[in-house]
Structure formats: C-alpha cells, structure tokens
Design a protein around this motif. Structure first.
Motif, short mmCIF file in Angstrom:
data_model
loop_
_atom_site.label_atom_id
_atom_site.label_comp_id
_atom_site.label_asym_id
_atom_site.label_seq_id
_atom_site.Cartn_x
_atom_site.Cartn_y
_atom_site.Cartn_z
N TRP A 87 0.82 -1.23 0.00
CA TRP A 87 0.00 0.00 0.00
C TRP A 87 0.84 1.26 0.00
CZ3 TRP A 87 -2.90 3.26 3.91
CH2 TRP A 87 -4.10 3.77 3.38
N LEU A 88 2.11 1.16 0.35
CA LEU A 88 2.94 2.35 0.49
C LEU A 88 3.64 2.68 -0.82
CD1 LEU A 88 4.57 1.59 3.97
CD2 LEU A 88 2.50 2.92 3.47
N PRO A 89 3.76 3.97 -1.16
CA PRO A 89 4.47 4.37 -2.38
C PRO A 89 5.97 4.19 -2.19
CG PRO A 89 3.85 6.31 -1.12
CD PRO A 89 3.23 5.13 -0.40
N THR A 90 6.64 3.68 -3.20
CA THR A 90 8.07 3.41 -3.09
C THR A 90 8.85 4.01 -4.26
OG1 THR A 90 7.88 1.29 -4.25
CG2 THR A 90 7.68 1.25 -1.83
N VAL A 91 10.14 4.17 -4.05
CA VAL A 91 11.06 4.55 -5.12
C VAL A 91 12.16 3.49 -5.17
CG1 VAL A 91 10.69 7.03 -5.06
CG2 VAL A 91 12.33 6.02 -3.49
N THR A 92 12.61 3.18 -6.36
CA THR A 92 13.68 2.21 -6.52
C THR A 92 14.86 2.86 -7.22
OG1 THR A 92 12.86 1.45 -8.67
CG2 THR A 92 12.05 0.29 -6.70
N GLY A 93 16.02 2.27 -7.09
CA GLY A 93 17.21 2.80 -7.72
C GLY A 93 18.43 1.98 -7.37
N GLU A 94 19.59 2.60 -7.46
CA GLU A 94 20.85 1.94 -7.12
C GLU A 94 21.66 2.83 -6.20
OE1 GLU A 94 22.82 1.09 -10.77
OE2 GLU A 94 21.57 -0.66 -11.22
N ILE A 95 22.32 2.22 -5.20
CA ILE A 95 23.20 2.94 -4.30
C ILE A 95 24.51 2.20 -4.20
CG2 ILE A 95 21.33 3.94 -2.92
CD1 ILE A 95 21.94 1.81 -0.80
N GLN A 96 25.50 2.89 -3.68
CA GLN A 96 26.81 2.28 -3.49
C GLN A 96 26.92 1.78 -2.05
OE1 GLN A 96 29.35 2.01 -5.88
NE2 GLN A 96 30.34 0.69 -4.36
N SER A 97 27.02 0.47 -1.89
CA SER A 97 27.26 -0.10 -0.56
C SER A 97 28.76 -0.20 -0.35
CB SER A 97 26.61 -1.48 -0.45
OG SER A 97 27.46 -2.47 -1.00
N PRO A 98 29.22 -0.51 0.87
CA PRO A 98 30.67 -0.65 1.09
C PRO A 98 31.31 -1.70 0.19
CG PRO A 98 29.55 -0.47 3.18
CD PRO A 98 28.48 -0.60 2.14
N MET A 99 30.50 -2.62 -0.35
CA MET A 99 31.06 -3.71 -1.14
C MET A 99 30.70 -3.66 -2.62
SD MET A 99 32.70 -5.08 1.26
CE MET A 99 33.34 -6.52 0.40
N GLY A 100 29.88 -2.70 -3.02
CA GLY A 100 29.53 -2.62 -4.43
C GLY A 100 28.20 -1.94 -4.64
N VAL A 101 27.76 -1.91 -5.89
CA VAL A 101 26.49 -1.28 -6.24
C VAL A 101 25.33 -2.24 -5.92
CG1 VAL A 101 25.10 -0.34 -8.12
CG2 VAL A 101 27.56 0.10 -8.05
N ALA A 102 24.27 -1.71 -5.32
CA ALA A 102 23.11 -2.52 -4.92
C ALA A 102 21.83 -1.88 -5.41
CB ALA A 102 23.07 -2.69 -3.40
N SER A 103 20.91 -2.71 -5.90
CA SER A 103 19.57 -2.24 -6.23
C SER A 103 18.78 -2.11 -4.94
CB SER A 103 18.87 -3.22 -7.18
OG SER A 103 19.57 -3.31 -8.40
N VAL A 104 18.05 -1.00 -4.77
CA VAL A 104 17.36 -0.73 -3.51
C VAL A 104 15.95 -0.24 -3.77
CG1 VAL A 104 19.48 -0.21 -2.22
CG2 VAL A 104 18.30 1.62 -3.46
N GLU A 105 15.15 -0.30 -2.72
CA GLU A 105 13.78 0.21 -2.77
C GLU A 105 13.47 0.87 -1.44
OE1 GLU A 105 9.22 -1.29 -3.86
OE2 GLU A 105 10.91 -2.69 -3.91
N PHE A 106 13.04 2.13 -1.48
CA PHE A 106 12.71 2.90 -0.29
C PHE A 106 11.25 3.31 -0.31
CE2 PHE A 106 17.25 3.89 -0.96
CZ PHE A 106 17.77 3.66 0.30
#
Length: 283
Positions: free
Chosen positions: A118-137
């Motif tokens: 039910w909640l609106p989300t945004v997705t994208g990519e961020i840099q983690s300490p170990m590499g690029v990660a796909s994320v959803e907030f």
C-alpha cells in the motif's frame, strides 16, 4: 490468501458467535468478504509516476495491486503475536502500563499488515561498502496520514512513527454518550482537505456499535478522501459496527486483532476487553 464470506442478518446484537472457517491456513491475513459479489470490480491503489530522486537511476514503482472496489474487506491476521497481545489486553488483571504497551504492540503489528502493498516506493541503485546494490525505499514525499480517535486511539497508534518512515498525525477527538451511544466531536485537527492520493490509517481500538467509527469515516470523506484511501485499524471488532461500515463504505479495508461475537445493551463488546481508554490511561 484464505477467505470466507460473512453474511449479516438485519442490524441487531447477535446472541450467537459467528464462526469463521479457513481450510487453507497461510501466513497471509484471514480476509472476510462482508458483501457478496460474484464479479468484483478491480481498481488500483498504486502511486503515480514521479520525477527522479537524487539517486542513481531512481524511478517510481508503478506496480498495480488489484483490490476489490465494491465491497468492504475485513482482515484478521492469524499471527501468534497478534493473538498474544489480544490475550494480554483481555485479561482483567493486566495493569494499566502493561495494557497500554500491549495495545501499542498490537497496533504495530496491524500497521505492518495494513501497509503491505500500500505504500508508495522509489527504486534505484546505491553504493554499498562492497559494491552497487539495487534498492527500494518508501517515498518520503508522500507521507502516510495517521488519525487516532482520542483517546484510546493514541495507544493503538503509538508506534506508527517508528514503523512508517514518513507520517503526518491528525488528531480526532470523539466521545460517545453512554445513554444514546451516539458520538460527538470535541476536537477536529483534520486538514481542510487531504492532498490528492493521500493514504490514511484511522485508529479506533473498539468497533462496537459502529457509531463512532462511521462518524469518523464520514468526517474523513468530508475532507476529501475516498473509501479506498482509508484503512481502519482496530484491536477488537464486532458485527454491528462491521455491518454499518460495510453498508455505507464499499471499498473500505478494516484490520482487526480479533472479531468478537456480540455487543451488550450498554454498547460494550462481549467478551471484549473493557473500556480501552480507561484501561490505557488509568482514568
């Protein structure tokens, strides 16, 4: 998801316990269809496309979640922690501080269930300490509105701000006349009009005769909301209140810790848990 249909007789305080059965238990909430429908209309509650956030390759998710739009749905999540906290609330020996904590914990779990898909989300990519990660907030630009009905609703929604990343709280004070069982509004902090596309959680621990919750939903609608934009969160519900909501607000969703069989002539749910406000605050 397991489901069953609940057919209400003409509005009255039933003397027998309604029985809800499910042949296929699952981790999903028990869903009660309160209005018969052989071909339910499908509508979408998803958000609309938004400009990109300041993240790499960010975009809005627009996955459509089909829901029934022509009937009210009641969800009773079969989670053991929900059953535990309802049991603590029922015990007449539970002291005030523990009662209020149990109400808050029950509210936390019901918020988890009610906010699913039910909640609106945004997705994208961020840099983690170990590499690029796909994320959803959760999208912080579209805060969920939280409306507790004072005063017992304050305890049930206590953890809303810690569960939901972005919220706005609007207080609604309503008192029920002990003789007529009709509600009166003594505090209204609702906005003049809710923004288009708002999502609102309405907290009322006890859905008994239905007078207070029906008046509260009417007020929300007067301030610009549609039925499908409102989710009611309750500790205990009873058939008279659910019947009134079902008849008046098709498309509304109700999340309850448990459904009890009846309401007495003083407007209290049986077996219920007593006066939720008095037991939460000791007065």
């Amino acid at each position: 998801m397991a489901s069953c249909r609940l057919h209400f007789p003409p509005l009255s305080c039933p003397s027998q316990t309604p029985r809800f059965s499910s042949r296929n238990p699952s981790p999903h909430p028990l869903l009660l269809n309160l209005t018969p429908s052989s071909n339910p209309q499908k509508v979408s509650c998803s958000g609309t496309r938004r400009p990109r956030l300041l993240t790499v390759k960010a975009h809005m998710t627009t996955e459509e979640k089909a829901v029934s739009g022509d009937r009210m749905l009641v969800f009773v999540p079969p989670h053991p922690l929900i059953k535990h906290w309802v049991s603590v609330l029922r015990n007449e020996q539970t002291p005030c501080p523990i009662f209020r904590n149990a109400m808050a914990e029950l509210g936390r779990l019901l918020i988890y269930e009610a906010s699913r898909d039910w909640l609106p989300t945004v997705t994208g990519e961020i840099q983690s300490p170990m590499g690029v990660a796909s994320v959803e907030f959760i999208d912080p630009r579209e805060p969920v509105s939280v409306v507790p009905i004072l005063r017992a609703g304050l305890a049930l929604m206590e953890h809303a701000s810690s569960v939901l990343p972005a919220t706005k709280t609007y207080h609604l004070g309503m008192a029920r006349d002990e003789e007529t069982l009709l509600p009166t509004v003594y505090l209204n902090k609702l906005p003049e009009k809710f923004p288009e596309g708002s999502r609102v959680f309405l907290f009322d621990p006890m859905l008994a005769t239905g007078g207070t919750i029906v008046a509260a939903v009417d007020l929300l609608k007067e301030h610009g909301l549609a039925n499908k934009q409102i989710k009611v969160i309750s500790a205990v519900a009873a058939p008279p209140a659910l019947q009134k909501l079902s008849e008046k607000f098709p498309g509304l969703h109700v999340y309850a810790g448990i459904i009890d069989p009846t309401v007495n002539d003083k407007g209290f749910i049986i077996p219920g848990l007593g006066d939720a406000g008095d037991r939460s605050f000791g007065t």
